[in-house]
Design an enzyme around this catalytic site. Structure first.
Site, mmCIF file in Angstrom:
data_model
loop_
_atom_site.group_PDB
_atom_site.id
_atom_site.type_symbol
_atom_site.label_atom_id
_atom_site.label_comp_id
_atom_site.label_asym_id
_atom_site.label_seq_id
_atom_site.Cartn_x
_atom_site.Cartn_y
_atom_site.Cartn_z
ATOM 1 N N ASN A 129 -6.189 -17.749 8.831
ATOM 2 C CA ASN A 129 -6.198 -16.317 9.126
ATOM 3 C C ASN A 129 -7.435 -15.861 9.876
ATOM 4 O O ASN A 129 -7.363 -14.944 10.695
ATOM 5 C CB ASN A 129 -6.086 -15.519 7.823
ATOM 6 C CG ASN A 129 -6.167 -14.021 8.061
ATOM 7 O OD1 ASN A 129 -5.251 -13.433 8.608
ATOM 8 N ND2 ASN A 129 -7.280 -13.407 7.673
ATOM 9 N N ASP A 229 -6.292 -14.048 16.535
ATOM 10 C CA ASP A 229 -5.082 -13.593 17.220
ATOM 11 C C ASP A 229 -4.159 -14.791 17.399
ATOM 12 O O ASP A 229 -4.348 -15.616 18.294
ATOM 13 C CB ASP A 229 -5.431 -12.990 18.578
ATOM 14 C CG ASP A 229 -4.222 -12.351 19.253
ATOM 15 O OD1 ASP A 229 -3.087 -12.551 18.760
ATOM 16 O OD2 ASP A 229 -4.406 -11.645 20.268
ATOM 17 N N ASP A 258 -2.756 -20.205 3.135
ATOM 18 C CA ASP A 258 -3.573 -19.136 2.580
ATOM 19 C C ASP A 258 -3.291 -17.797 3.263
ATOM 20 O O ASP A 258 -3.147 -17.735 4.488
ATOM 21 C CB ASP A 258 -5.051 -19.501 2.769
ATOM 22 C CG ASP A 258 -5.993 -18.468 2.180
ATOM 23 O OD1 ASP A 258 -5.908 -18.219 0.963
ATOM 24 O OD2 ASP A 258 -6.817 -17.906 2.939
ATOM 25 N N HIS A 262 -1.342 -11.605 6.003
ATOM 26 C CA HIS A 262 -2.236 -11.120 7.053
ATOM 27 C C HIS A 262 -2.041 -11.853 8.375
ATOM 28 O O HIS A 262 -2.717 -11.543 9.354
ATOM 29 C CB HIS A 262 -3.687 -11.274 6.615
ATOM 30 C CG HIS A 262 -3.954 -10.737 5.243
ATOM 31 N ND1 HIS A 262 -4.108 -9.393 4.987
ATOM 32 C CD2 HIS A 262 -4.053 -11.362 4.043
ATOM 33 C CE1 HIS A 262 -4.310 -9.211 3.685
ATOM 34 N NE2 HIS A 262 -4.274 -10.391 3.098
ATOM 35 N N GLU A 289 0.967 -18.467 0.095
ATOM 36 C CA GLU A 289 0.386 -17.445 -0.773
ATOM 37 C C GLU A 289 0.651 -16.072 -0.151
ATOM 38 O O GLU A 289 -0.009 -15.676 0.806
ATOM 39 C CB GLU A 289 -1.118 -17.652 -0.938
ATOM 40 C CG GLU A 289 -1.749 -16.603 -1.848
ATOM 41 C CD GLU A 289 -3.173 -16.232 -1.457
ATOM 42 O OE1 GLU A 289 -3.920 -15.808 -2.344
ATOM 43 O OE2 GLU A 289 -3.534 -16.339 -0.268
#
Length: 515
Positions: A129, A229, A258, A262, A289
């Site tokens: 992320n 991005d 993970d 997001h 997750e």
């Protein structure tokens, strides 16, 4: 007709085809999360500690180990979730250290080889992320946004952001990509004014926040650090190369993904599919997750990923947490309701606690000690879902260890390996006591399980209150005797129809197995 059926058929449930244990094994598979947030061995590296424990883990019946992120962190003691360089597994002098918090690359690979020899699979924690620990700053055009509503723009400005990642210790080995502002969507620090906020990077080439993320806070693309991005072609190519490389390097069979709420969903789906294809491993394991206790938020994500990944059953964990908070006021007959394992059992990786739920951590929602074994009995001994045991509940540690829980947890793990097979029959007896039976198969006799959340103070005149549920273990056990497994002093005689009167003390759990 066959074409229509193909077009409208659902993809297979991930747990039905992904690799969960040794090929050809008929034993129940089982995962362990082998770390806590503050885990650190005082006498050796964490990787060496893991290697030393592998024979014991194999004997207990563990078939997969979820390891902490093996990548170089932003700080020498960083856990890896502060991801600096995914391609550095403790090989290069970067960020003040060669080894990671967990140990050197050589120690990691040695432990992975030993795990393979003991038929235990490795799961890599993939932190895709964000990045932290940049090597340099550059001027950025940004717009600050409301931290509580990232769709609300506040002020356009120019800042200095830590967005240069040159990896001077690694150079171009493994990957030649050097990261800069074009590869990110946002950050939270202006170096020039020493100001913290949520800054969306704007200007030529930037597309703003991804729309394919969770809608919490308006748009939850930004979480922490420098947000990646995932629509950028160079970013995609780097991740698509890293995935197969880290699996081949370590011998791992898959990933724990993970913080996927997001990350652009389309990218994550493509990542899993691309890695499966490049690694030529159609059974590659994947568990995501997505942190939400709301089953109505989780289910759309399971559909969006089209059977390519399992999900941690956060709603079930939250049920356990609430049950432990409310003691005997909680109705145990509802404990499995609105969980992923009840709605989509083939997608559910069940757990009781993890490194984030410990008291004081970011997602604190600890399951109290008085309900811990009951919760573990529900994930380890039932016939649906794929359970994951938490290191902090099994091994001595300074954060959350309870010796009595660890002792009983080991017994439950052994009961899963030896007895918990066949169909599951529920007996929702009362608000404070429920039971279930595993009916067994041709190789295993099955078991009966009963658990209670009644407090000792529920009846002050009788602190040794005993629950009792009449349950049927099958006519094949007629005339036999079942023995209590968490203790060794109980006996239940099974009648000619397969019925027996099974008991447990208030506020406890008991497993009954055939003598």
């Amino acid at each position: 007709m066959n074409i229509l059926k193909l077009l409208f058929s659902s993809p297979p449930a991930p747990l039905s085809y992904m690799k969960l244990g040794p090929d050809g094994s008929q034993d129940n598979p089982l995962m362990i999360q082998f770390f806590t947030w503050d885990a650190e061995s005082t006498t050796t590296s964490w990787w060496k500690h893991f290697e030393d424990e592998i024979p014991t883990l194999a004997e207990l019946g563990f078939t997969q180990v979820w390891l902490p992120p093996p990548n170089k962190a932003a700080h020498p003691k960083g856990r890896g979730y502060d991801a600096y360089d995914l391609w550095d597994l403790g090989e290069f002098e970067q960020k003040g250290t060669t080894a990671t918090r967990w140990g050197s690359k050589e120690e990691l690979l040695s432990a992975c080889r030993v795990a393979t020899e003991h038929r235990i699979d490795i799961i890599i924690d993939a932190v895709l992320n964000h990045k932290l620990g940049a090597d340099g700053v550059e001027k950025l055009k940004v717009v600050s946004v409301d931290p509580q509503n990232r769709l609300k723009e506040l002020e356009r400005q120019e800042i200095e952001g830590w967005t240069i990642f040159n990896f001077p210790g690694r150079g171009n080995k493994y990957s030649a990509l050097h990261w800069s502002q074009e590869h990110f969507t946002g950050l939270d620090w202006d170096q020039s004014t020493q100001t913290q906020g949520v800054f969306k990077i704007v200007g030529k080439g930037h597309k703003g926040w991804s729309k394919n993320v969770d809608r919490e806070l308006g748009n939850y693309d930004y979480l922490l650090g420098v947000d990646i991005d995932h629509r950028h072609p160079e970013v995609q190519n780097d991740f698509f190369a890293w995935g197969p490389w880290v699996l081949e390097t370590t011998g791992a069979v898959g990933f724990r993904l993970d913080a996927i709420k997001h990350i652009d969903r389309k990218f994550t789906l493509r990542f899993v599919r691309q890695v499966r294809m490049i690694a030529t491993n159609s059974r590659m394991f994947s568990v995501a997750e997505y942190w939400s206790g709301n089953i109505n938020a989780v289910l759309p994500y399971t559909r969006a990923f089209k059977g390519e990944t399992a999900f941690f059953d956060v709603p079930l964990h939250m049920n356990f947490h609430h049950a432990s908070q409310h003691y005997s006021r909680y109705d145990l007959r509802n404990i499995m309701n609105d969980s992923l394992v009840k709605n989509k059992p083939g997608h559910a990786v069940t757990f009781v606690d993890n490194h984030d739920t410990v008291e004081g951590q970011s997602l604190e929602s600890w399951v109290g000690d008085h309900f811990k074994i009951q919760a573990y009995a529900l994930i380890l001994l039932r016939g649906t879902g794929y359970p994951c045991v938490f290191y902090g509940d099994l091994y001595p540690n300074s954060e959350c260890y309870n010796e009595n829980i660890a002792r009983n947890l080991k017994l439950l793990i052994k009961a899963r390996k030896l007895y918990a097979y066949g169909g599951t029959q529920d007996y929702l007896s009362s608000k404070n006591c429920i039971g279930f039976v595993r009916l067994g198969d041709s190789r295993h006799s099955g078991c009966a399980v009963i658990l209670s959340n009644r407090e000792d103070s529920f009846d002050t005149s009788n602190s040794d209150f005993v629950h009792s549920i009449r349950m049927n273990v099958g006519r094949s056990h007629a005339g036999s005797t079942f023995q209590s497994y968490l203790t060794t002093d109980g006996r239940v005689e099974i009648d000619a129809e397969g019925w027996g009167e099974f008991t447990c003390f208030a506020g406890s759990a008991q497993v009954w197995v055939k003598l």
